[in-house]
Structure formats: C-alpha cells, structure tokens
Design a protein around this motif. Structure first.
Motif, mmCIF file in Angstrom:
data_model
loop_
_atom_site.group_PDB
_atom_site.id
_atom_site.type_symbol
_atom_site.label_atom_id
_atom_site.label_comp_id
_atom_site.label_asym_id
_atom_site.label_seq_id
_atom_site.Cartn_x
_atom_site.Cartn_y
_atom_site.Cartn_z
ATOM 1 N N UNK A 135 0.927 -1.192 0.157
ATOM 2 C CA UNK A 135 0.142 0.012 -0.052
ATOM 3 C C UNK A 135 0.864 1.311 -0.044
ATOM 4 N N UNK A 136 1.949 1.590 0.914
ATOM 5 C CA UNK A 136 2.582 2.671 0.942
ATOM 6 C C UNK A 136 3.395 2.820 -0.500
ATOM 7 N N UNK A 137 4.014 1.553 -1.018
ATOM 8 C CA UNK A 137 4.821 1.639 -1.986
ATOM 9 C C UNK A 137 3.991 2.121 -3.319
ATOM 10 N N UNK A 138 2.595 1.562 -3.374
ATOM 11 C CA UNK A 138 1.672 1.980 -4.361
ATOM 12 C C UNK A 138 1.437 3.330 -4.253
ATOM 13 N N UNK A 139 1.181 3.871 -3.089
ATOM 14 C CA UNK A 139 0.935 5.423 -2.988
ATOM 15 C C UNK A 139 2.276 6.283 -3.491
ATOM 16 N N UNK A 140 3.591 5.761 -3.164
ATOM 17 C CA UNK A 140 4.847 6.434 -3.665
ATOM 18 C C UNK A 140 4.647 6.215 -5.074
ATOM 19 N N UNK A 141 4.484 5.078 -5.841
ATOM 20 C CA UNK A 141 4.723 4.832 -7.165
ATOM 21 C C UNK A 141 3.500 5.776 -7.846
ATOM 22 N N UNK A 142 2.368 5.817 -7.377
ATOM 23 C CA UNK A 142 1.212 6.611 -7.844
ATOM 24 C C UNK A 142 1.716 8.278 -7.922
ATOM 25 N N UNK A 143 2.194 8.437 -6.882
ATOM 26 C CA UNK A 143 2.829 10.063 -6.790
ATOM 27 C C UNK A 143 3.927 10.085 -7.941
ATOM 28 N N UNK A 144 4.691 9.252 -7.987
ATOM 29 C CA UNK A 144 5.757 9.383 -9.019
ATOM 30 C C UNK A 144 5.018 9.190 -10.556
ATOM 31 N N UNK A 145 4.517 8.508 -10.659
ATOM 32 C CA UNK A 145 3.539 8.342 -12.059
ATOM 33 C C UNK A 145 2.733 9.674 -12.159
ATOM 34 N N UNK A 146 2.188 10.198 -11.428
ATOM 35 C CA UNK A 146 1.535 11.503 -11.491
ATOM 36 C C UNK A 146 2.609 12.645 -12.028
ATOM 37 N N UNK A 147 3.855 12.656 -11.401
ATOM 38 C CA UNK A 147 4.867 13.703 -11.716
ATOM 39 C C UNK A 147 5.218 13.310 -12.984
ATOM 40 N N UNK A 148 5.170 12.138 -13.479
ATOM 41 C CA UNK A 148 5.506 11.746 -14.925
ATOM 42 C C UNK A 148 4.578 12.181 -15.995
ATOM 43 N N UNK A 149 3.425 12.196 -15.643
ATOM 44 C CA UNK A 149 2.145 12.832 -16.406
ATOM 45 C C UNK A 149 2.389 14.405 -16.364
ATOM 46 N N UNK A 150 2.478 14.842 -15.206
ATOM 47 C CA UNK A 150 2.674 16.364 -15.368
ATOM 48 C C UNK A 150 3.706 16.801 -16.109
ATOM 49 N N UNK A 151 5.026 16.298 -15.786
ATOM 50 C CA UNK A 151 6.057 16.805 -16.475
ATOM 51 C C UNK A 151 6.065 16.509 -18.141
ATOM 52 N N UNK A 152 5.510 15.462 -18.653
ATOM 53 C CA UNK A 152 5.254 15.274 -19.883
ATOM 54 C C UNK A 152 4.186 16.222 -20.501
ATOM 55 N N UNK A 153 3.335 16.385 -19.904
ATOM 56 C CA UNK A 153 2.053 17.540 -20.227
ATOM 57 C C UNK A 153 2.785 18.742 -20.300
ATOM 58 N N UNK A 154 3.646 19.416 -19.417
ATOM 59 C CA UNK A 154 4.291 20.526 -19.363
ATOM 60 C C UNK A 154 5.410 20.615 -20.746
ATOM 61 N N UNK A 155 5.967 19.561 -20.713
ATOM 62 C CA UNK A 155 7.002 19.519 -21.773
ATOM 63 C C UNK A 155 6.078 19.792 -23.187
ATOM 64 N N UNK A 156 5.088 19.180 -23.313
ATOM 65 C CA UNK A 156 4.287 19.414 -24.519
ATOM 66 C C UNK A 156 3.761 20.708 -24.891
ATOM 67 N N UNK A 157 3.442 21.300 -23.668
ATOM 68 C CA UNK A 157 2.963 22.893 -23.716
ATOM 69 C C UNK A 157 4.409 23.614 -23.842
ATOM 70 N N UNK A 158 5.442 23.271 -23.149
ATOM 71 C CA UNK A 158 6.595 24.145 -23.577
ATOM 72 C C UNK A 158 6.986 24.368 -24.809
ATOM 73 N N UNK A 159 6.859 23.086 -25.724
ATOM 74 C CA UNK A 159 7.251 22.897 -27.023
ATOM 75 C C UNK A 159 6.466 24.130 -27.743
ATOM 76 N N UNK A 160 5.317 24.410 -27.390
ATOM 77 C CA UNK A 160 4.619 25.304 -28.349
ATOM 78 C C UNK A 160 4.730 26.866 -27.977
ATOM 79 N N UNK A 161 5.326 26.981 -26.755
ATOM 80 C CA UNK A 161 5.594 28.285 -26.214
ATOM 81 C C UNK A 161 6.650 28.853 -27.403
ATOM 82 N N UNK A 162 6.617 30.474 -27.724
ATOM 83 C CA UNK A 162 7.568 30.926 -28.276
ATOM 84 C C UNK A 162 7.240 32.079 -28.675
#
Length: 162
Positions: A135-162
């Motif tokens: 359970x605690x490891x799942x919670x840690x992995x879920x937080x990590x995965x959310x960070x991956x989703x946020x960083x990949x989403x921000x990277x996509x938006x960053x590519x279009x800034x300009x």
C-alpha cells in the motif's frame, strides 16, 4: 484453344485495376475492343509499363525495408511495479515506457536502471512476502507516475511556447 502469352499476368475477371478503371473514363470503346480482341500495346507503351513496374518494385522494396523491420521486444522487467500493480497493468507499462523513452537515453539513466535492477528484485520479493508494504509503495509509485504525467504534459505545452 488460345495459347497464353507468358509475359502477361492473368487477371481475375472480377478484379478491376485502377488503370483499367481510369481507361473506362477515357475510352469505353477501347475497353470493349480490348476485351474482345485482347490488349494491343505499342513498344513505347510496353517500355513505359516496364519502367513503371520496375519503379514500383524498387519503391516496394524500400518501403518493406524501412517499415517491416522487426521491432525489438520490450524489456518486460519492472519488478517493484509488477509486485504492486501486476505485470500487465497499464501503470506498470507506463513506468516501463518511461524507463525506455527517458532513462535509457542517457548514461546517467542507464546507470539508474542498472542500480534499480540490482536492488529491485529483493524489494519485489519483500513486497510479495509482506503484502502490507504494498500500500505505501503503491502510493509512492502513484505520486511518481503523476509527476511523470505532469512533466510530460508541461513539456508538450513548453514546445509550443514561443
């Protein structure tokens, strides 16, 4: 009985190639005559056909070479996520994809993968042996995965800034 010419391909009567369909728009009478007495091809037309067939064969080889390469099998190891989520879970696959598309592209990332493979089998066995730790490891992995989703989403938006 008519003898067939060996140079001409034999077509199924129900099959209508695109070139024949185009010829219908050009000259219906020509199609009727070709059906009755067979196609008449000039030397220039045959040369053009042969050149077109050779170009088609070259292009087909090029496409097959480029697009039909065997895809290397993905490394299915992901010990901790497999112990927590299961081997075929989407969340486990997300972590594998991140490993392959991000970590595996740099020396530091490959070192992190090697360190993970050195310790994670032991941790995975511990998680199976002591399920209350999942359970605690799942919670840690879920937080990590959310960070991956946020960083990949921000990277996509960053590519279009300009």
């Amino acid at each position: 009985m008519k003898s067939r010419q060996h140079n001409r391909p034999r077509y199924d009567a129900s099959y209508l190639p695109a070139t024949k369909l185009a010829e219908l728009g050009y000259c219906e009478t020509r199609m009727v005559l070709a059906r009755r007495i067979g196609p008449r091809v000039t030397k220039e037309q045959q040369c053009a056909r042969d050149a077109g067939s050779a170009e088609h064969a070259r292009f087909d080889r090029q496409v097959r070479t480029q697009h039909n390469r065997p895809v290397p099998a993905q490394d299915r190891r992901c010990f901790i996520a497999t112990a927590v989520y299961g081997a075929d879970d989407v969340r486990t696959q997300q972590l594998r994809d991140w490993r392959d598309s991000v970590l595996d592209r740099s020396t530091t990332g490959r070192l992190a993968i090697a360190a993970y493979y050195a310790f994670s089998p032991w941790i995975a066995r511990l998680l199976v042996w002591a399920p209350e730790l999942q359970r605690p490891v799942r919670a840690a992995l879920d937080l990590f995965r959310q960070g991956l989703t946020v960083s990949s989403t921000q990277g996509e938006h960053h590519d279009h800034d300009g």
